[in-house]
Design an enzyme around this catalytic site. Structure first.
Site, PDB file in Angstrom:
ATOM      1  CE  LYS A  50      -3.709  -2.415   2.443  1.00 26.35           C
ATOM      2  NZ  LYS A  50      -4.486  -2.601   3.678  1.00 26.35           N
ATOM      3  CD  GLN A  94      -3.234  -4.096   6.759  1.00 26.68           C
ATOM      4  OE1 GLN A  94      -3.426  -3.049   6.151  1.00 26.68           O
ATOM      5  NE2 GLN A  94      -3.571  -5.265   6.258  1.00 26.68           N
ATOM      6  CG  ASP A 117      -9.536   0.310   5.484  1.00 26.24           C
ATOM      7  OD1 ASP A 117      -9.491  -0.080   4.307  1.00 26.24           O
ATOM      8  OD2 ASP A 117      -8.681   0.040   6.345  1.00 26.24           O
TER       9      ASP A 117
HETATM   10  N1  GUN Z   1      -6.495  -6.445   6.465  1.00 31.42           N
HETATM   11  C1  GUN Z   1      -6.817  -7.170   5.354  1.00 31.42           C
HETATM   12  N2  GUN Z   1      -7.476  -6.398   4.459  1.00 31.42           N
HETATM   13  C2  GUN Z   1      -7.570  -5.170   5.011  1.00 31.42           C
HETATM   14  C3  GUN Z   1      -8.140  -3.934   4.560  1.00 31.42           C
HETATM   15  O1  GUN Z   1      -8.709  -3.800   3.465  1.00 31.42           O
HETATM   16  N3  GUN Z   1      -8.049  -2.894   5.424  1.00 31.42           N
HETATM   17  C4  GUN Z   1      -7.444  -3.008   6.627  1.00 31.42           C
HETATM   18  N4  GUN Z   1      -7.404  -1.928   7.406  1.00 31.42           N
HETATM   19  N5  GUN Z   1      -6.903  -4.116   7.066  1.00 31.42           N
HETATM   20  C5  GUN Z   1      -6.965  -5.197   6.255  1.00 31.42           C
END
Ligand code: GUN
Length: 281
Positions: A50, A94, A117
């Site tokens: 990311k 995350q 998110d």
């Molecule tokens: N862990 C796995 N996928 C995601 C996501 O899309 N966002 C976040 N914050 N954590 C994750």
């Protein structure tokens, strides 16, 4: 018959080129702040992907790593600092978080306008009541973007979503409802799962186990594989038995190279949306 591949990697490249052009016209660089708690190796890989992608688009990305013995209070103090920092446009915590941390308390401490998110109760509440949230969860947005890029019809179709997590299953079901599909959400307690999948025009599997194969799919269905896990032999695998499913389906997303890159792409689009929302307020 062999299904057409829903190529998330190629589609992402195309969508990100478009985004990059838009970002290059902005007066300031949008800033994404990511928090990683603990030492989950998979999370570290996702977070690095990311950060790298954000920088390559023309965003700025910062990472705060906290050790797994951190307290909720310390995490929240950090998020509040980011909430109050006008230079930060998007905040991502995350997941998963360590067991002693209450995920919902942490997520709800994010200012909704910086919730990249779309996981705060505020944005979820808007989303699940048909109002406009600042952002929706990235995997969900990525799936819808992928289907639209391939001009796959959604309206009126029967979509079966397997999985009911807040991160993927629930928001994906909601997004398909918004697109006027007929939606069934299945989960670990669902009876007759296979016969339900057999009625699906579009199947979205977000389970983390090999549960979908050609035998239980309807002919010409569209298969979206959100699962990603390592087999005992150490191979990266999705929820779908690709070989048999691709003999029955009309379209299928591979793992890797399907939903994964689309999730990161949707995150980038979400960040731009938040930046724009903050800069007209
Ligand atoms: N862990 C796995 N996928 C995601 C996501 O899309 N966002 C976040 N914050 N954590 C994750």
């Amino acid at each position: 018959m062999t299904a057409e591949i829903l190529d998330g990697k190629m589609t992402s490249q195309k969508l990100l080129e478009k985004l990059q052009q838009e970002v290059s016209t902005l007066t300031k660089k949008p800033v994404l702040a990511i928090m990683l708690v603990g030492e989950n190796p998979a999370s570290l890989i996702y977070v690095n992907a990311k950060l790298k992608k954000a920088e390559s688009i023309g965003f700025k990305a910062i990472l705060k790593q906290l050790t797994s013995n951190v307290t909720e209070k310390e995490i929240i103090a950090n998020i509040k600092e980011w909430n109050n920092d006008p230079n930060i446009n998007g905040i991502l915590v995350q997941l998963p978080l360590p067991k002693h941390i209450n995920k919902n308390i942490i997520l709800n401490s994010i200012d909704p306008i910086k919730d990249v998110d779309g996981l705060t109760a505020y944005n979820s509440g808007l989303f699940y009541t048909g109002q406009e949230p600042y952002a929706i969860p990235c995997t969900t947005r990525g799936i819808i973007m992928l289907l639209k890029e391939y001009n796959i019809e959604i309206e009126g179709k029967h979509v079966v979503v397997i999985g009911r997590s807040n991160l993927v299953g629930k928001p994906t079901a909601q997004a398909f409802l918004f697109e006027n599909a007929t939606v069934t959400t299945c989960h670990s307690k669902t009876e007759n799962l296979e016969s339900i999948i057999k009625t699906a025009d579009i199947v979205v599997s977000a389970v983390g186990e090999k549960i979908v194969n050609g035998k239980i799919l309807k002919k010409n269905s569209v298969v979206i594989d959100v699962g990603i896990f390592r087999t005992p032999e150490g191979k990266i695998s999705g929820d779908v038995e690709f070989e048999s499913a691709s003999q029955v389906a009309s379209y299928i997303s591979p793992v890797p190279g399907g939903v994964g890159p689309m999730t990161v792409t949707a995150l980038m689009y979400n960040l731009l949306d938040l930046y724009l929302a903050q800069n007209i307020r």
